[in-house]
Design a protein around this motif. Sequence first.
Motif, mmCIF file in Angstrom:
data_model
loop_
_atom_site.group_PDB
_atom_site.id
_atom_site.type_symbol
_atom_site.label_atom_id
_atom_site.label_comp_id
_atom_site.label_asym_id
_atom_site.label_seq_id
_atom_site.Cartn_x
_atom_site.Cartn_y
_atom_site.Cartn_z
ATOM 1 N N GLY A 1 0.737 -1.275 0.161
ATOM 2 C CA GLY A 1 0.226 0.617 0.016
ATOM 3 C C GLY A 1 0.650 1.066 -0.375
ATOM 4 O O GLY A 1 2.291 0.675 -0.487
ATOM 5 N N PRO A 2 -0.101 1.801 0.798
ATOM 6 C CA PRO A 2 1.461 3.867 0.568
ATOM 7 C C PRO A 2 2.123 3.253 1.171
ATOM 8 O O PRO A 2 1.854 2.697 2.861
ATOM 9 N N THR A 3 3.512 3.675 1.104
ATOM 10 C CA THR A 3 4.384 3.459 2.384
ATOM 11 C C THR A 3 4.310 4.340 3.195
ATOM 12 O O THR A 3 3.146 5.779 3.611
ATOM 13 N N SER A 4 4.703 3.871 4.637
ATOM 14 C CA SER A 4 4.251 4.728 5.396
ATOM 15 C C SER A 4 5.406 5.135 5.888
ATOM 16 O O SER A 4 6.217 4.638 6.774
ATOM 17 N N GLU A 5 5.342 6.492 6.467
ATOM 18 C CA GLU A 5 6.727 7.131 7.280
ATOM 19 C C GLU A 5 6.713 7.090 8.596
ATOM 20 O O GLU A 5 7.848 6.961 8.943
ATOM 21 N N LEU A 6 5.346 6.132 8.949
ATOM 22 C CA LEU A 6 5.761 5.639 10.837
ATOM 23 C C LEU A 6 6.472 4.889 10.733
ATOM 24 O O LEU A 6 7.418 3.987 11.497
ATOM 25 N N ILE A 7 6.033 3.385 9.931
ATOM 26 C CA ILE A 7 6.831 2.479 9.545
ATOM 27 C C ILE A 7 8.397 2.986 9.688
ATOM 28 O O ILE A 7 9.473 2.427 9.870
ATOM 29 N N ASP A 8 8.800 3.640 8.573
ATOM 30 C CA ASP A 8 9.797 3.834 7.964
ATOM 31 C C ASP A 8 10.737 4.555 9.157
ATOM 32 O O ASP A 8 12.265 3.811 9.790
ATOM 33 N N THR A 9 10.350 5.456 9.853
ATOM 34 C CA THR A 9 11.183 6.106 11.072
ATOM 35 C C THR A 9 11.435 5.225 12.021
ATOM 36 O O THR A 9 12.529 5.418 12.848
ATOM 37 N N SER A 10 9.681 4.381 12.273
ATOM 38 C CA SER A 10 10.741 4.017 13.237
ATOM 39 C C SER A 10 11.740 3.028 13.482
ATOM 40 O O SER A 10 12.019 2.303 14.546
ATOM 41 N N LEU A 11 11.102 1.982 12.154
ATOM 42 C CA LEU A 11 12.555 0.784 12.054
ATOM 43 C C LEU A 11 13.955 1.726 11.972
ATOM 44 O O LEU A 11 14.894 0.891 12.581
ATOM 45 N N SER A 12 14.332 2.929 11.550
ATOM 46 C CA SER A 12 15.164 3.808 11.668
ATOM 47 C C SER A 12 15.701 3.902 12.719
ATOM 48 O O SER A 12 16.544 3.388 13.365
ATOM 49 N N PHE A 13 14.203 4.636 13.248
ATOM 50 C CA PHE A 13 15.087 4.575 14.929
ATOM 51 C C PHE A 13 15.054 3.382 15.866
ATOM 52 O O PHE A 13 16.475 3.219 16.655
ATOM 53 N N ALA A 14 14.827 2.598 15.621
ATOM 54 C CA ALA A 14 15.003 1.271 16.454
ATOM 55 C C ALA A 14 15.857 0.317 15.919
ATOM 56 O O ALA A 14 16.743 0.044 16.902
ATOM 57 N N GLN A 15 16.263 0.538 15.201
ATOM 58 C CA GLN A 15 17.574 0.369 14.125
ATOM 59 C C GLN A 15 19.195 0.962 15.104
ATOM 60 O O GLN A 15 19.889 0.475 15.362
ATOM 61 N N ARG A 16 18.542 2.025 15.398
ATOM 62 C CA ARG A 16 19.879 2.997 15.765
ATOM 63 C C ARG A 16 20.278 2.129 17.408
ATOM 64 O O ARG A 16 20.829 2.101 18.207
ATOM 65 N N LEU A 17 18.597 2.162 18.253
ATOM 66 C CA LEU A 17 18.872 1.351 19.605
ATOM 67 C C LEU A 17 19.258 0.307 19.567
ATOM 68 O O LEU A 17 19.889 -0.134 20.171
ATOM 69 N N LEU A 18 19.132 -0.220 19.029
ATOM 70 C CA LEU A 18 19.908 -1.575 18.850
ATOM 71 C C LEU A 18 21.250 -1.295 18.359
ATOM 72 O O LEU A 18 21.972 -2.154 18.768
ATOM 73 N N ALA A 19 22.017 -0.638 17.783
ATOM 74 C CA ALA A 19 23.574 -0.094 17.963
ATOM 75 C C ALA A 19 23.126 -0.268 18.229
ATOM 76 O O ALA A 19 24.736 -0.212 19.793
ATOM 77 N N LEU A 20 22.984 1.138 19.842
ATOM 78 C CA LEU A 20 23.308 1.669 20.936
ATOM 79 C C LEU A 20 23.454 0.653 21.824
ATOM 80 O O LEU A 20 24.206 0.662 23.090
ATOM 81 N N ALA A 21 22.703 0.173 22.180
ATOM 82 C CA ALA A 21 22.416 -1.780 22.765
ATOM 83 C C ALA A 21 23.636 -2.261 22.705
ATOM 84 O O ALA A 21 23.966 -3.032 23.983
ATOM 85 N N HIS A 22 23.996 -2.705 21.273
ATOM 86 C CA HIS A 22 24.965 -3.650 21.170
ATOM 87 C C HIS A 22 26.375 -2.650 21.982
ATOM 88 O O HIS A 22 27.464 -3.961 22.477
ATOM 89 N N LEU A 23 26.348 -1.429 21.700
ATOM 90 C CA LEU A 23 27.948 -1.215 22.627
ATOM 91 C C LEU A 23 27.453 -0.778 23.799
ATOM 92 O O LEU A 23 28.562 -0.898 24.659
ATOM 93 N N ARG A 24 25.667 -0.758 24.301
ATOM 94 C CA ARG A 24 26.047 -1.021 25.927
ATOM 95 C C ARG A 24 26.919 -2.841 26.505
ATOM 96 O O ARG A 24 27.304 -2.580 27.641
#
Length: 176
Positions: free
Chosen positions: A148-171
């Motif tokens: 369907g139409p691209t969901s900005e919420l899904i895109d931005t949320s997954l991108s943010f989660a990606q960065r949080l997961l990198a922080l979790a690895h560093l921690r």
Amino acid sequence: VMVARARALRIPIFESPLAVPFRTIVKYVYNALASSDMHSLKRSIAVQTQLLDLLIDGRGVSDLITSLSSVLHIPIVLFDARGNVIAPAGGSAHTQAIGRRLWAEYSRVDRTVGPVGVLESNHERLYYQTVQLHGKVENVLAATAPQGPTSELIDTSLSFAQRLLALAHLRSQEQI
């Protein structure tokens, strides 16, 4: 003639009194669109805040993935670099099948999903975000949603989660 043609093309048309200035109509439409954009922004910030709070509270990666899946109402799976499931959103057989299919599609395209990380497959949109540290892929965050139409919420949320997961690895490596 104009109304008949609009009906034939199924294009909406409306009439306003001559006394109503065109700018009044444009202003109303603009404000309605701006309100919609503001709602999307607030929702995105709320999701990001919720995910960040989970990380700050010391909750695990599994809780982060489960929460994100619940908020976005889509299946989300976190893989290690080899394709082993680390954190599915739930442990049902259905979710495991989704995980296998997500990894199979990712492997089918040689782990290359382009700059936006999206594949179209079987009436679904598949999202992929790689979590990298020091140039090495640690995880792959994958999700599936109906096409369907691209969901900005899904895109931005997954991108943010990606960065949080990198922080979790560093921690976890005590490098923060």
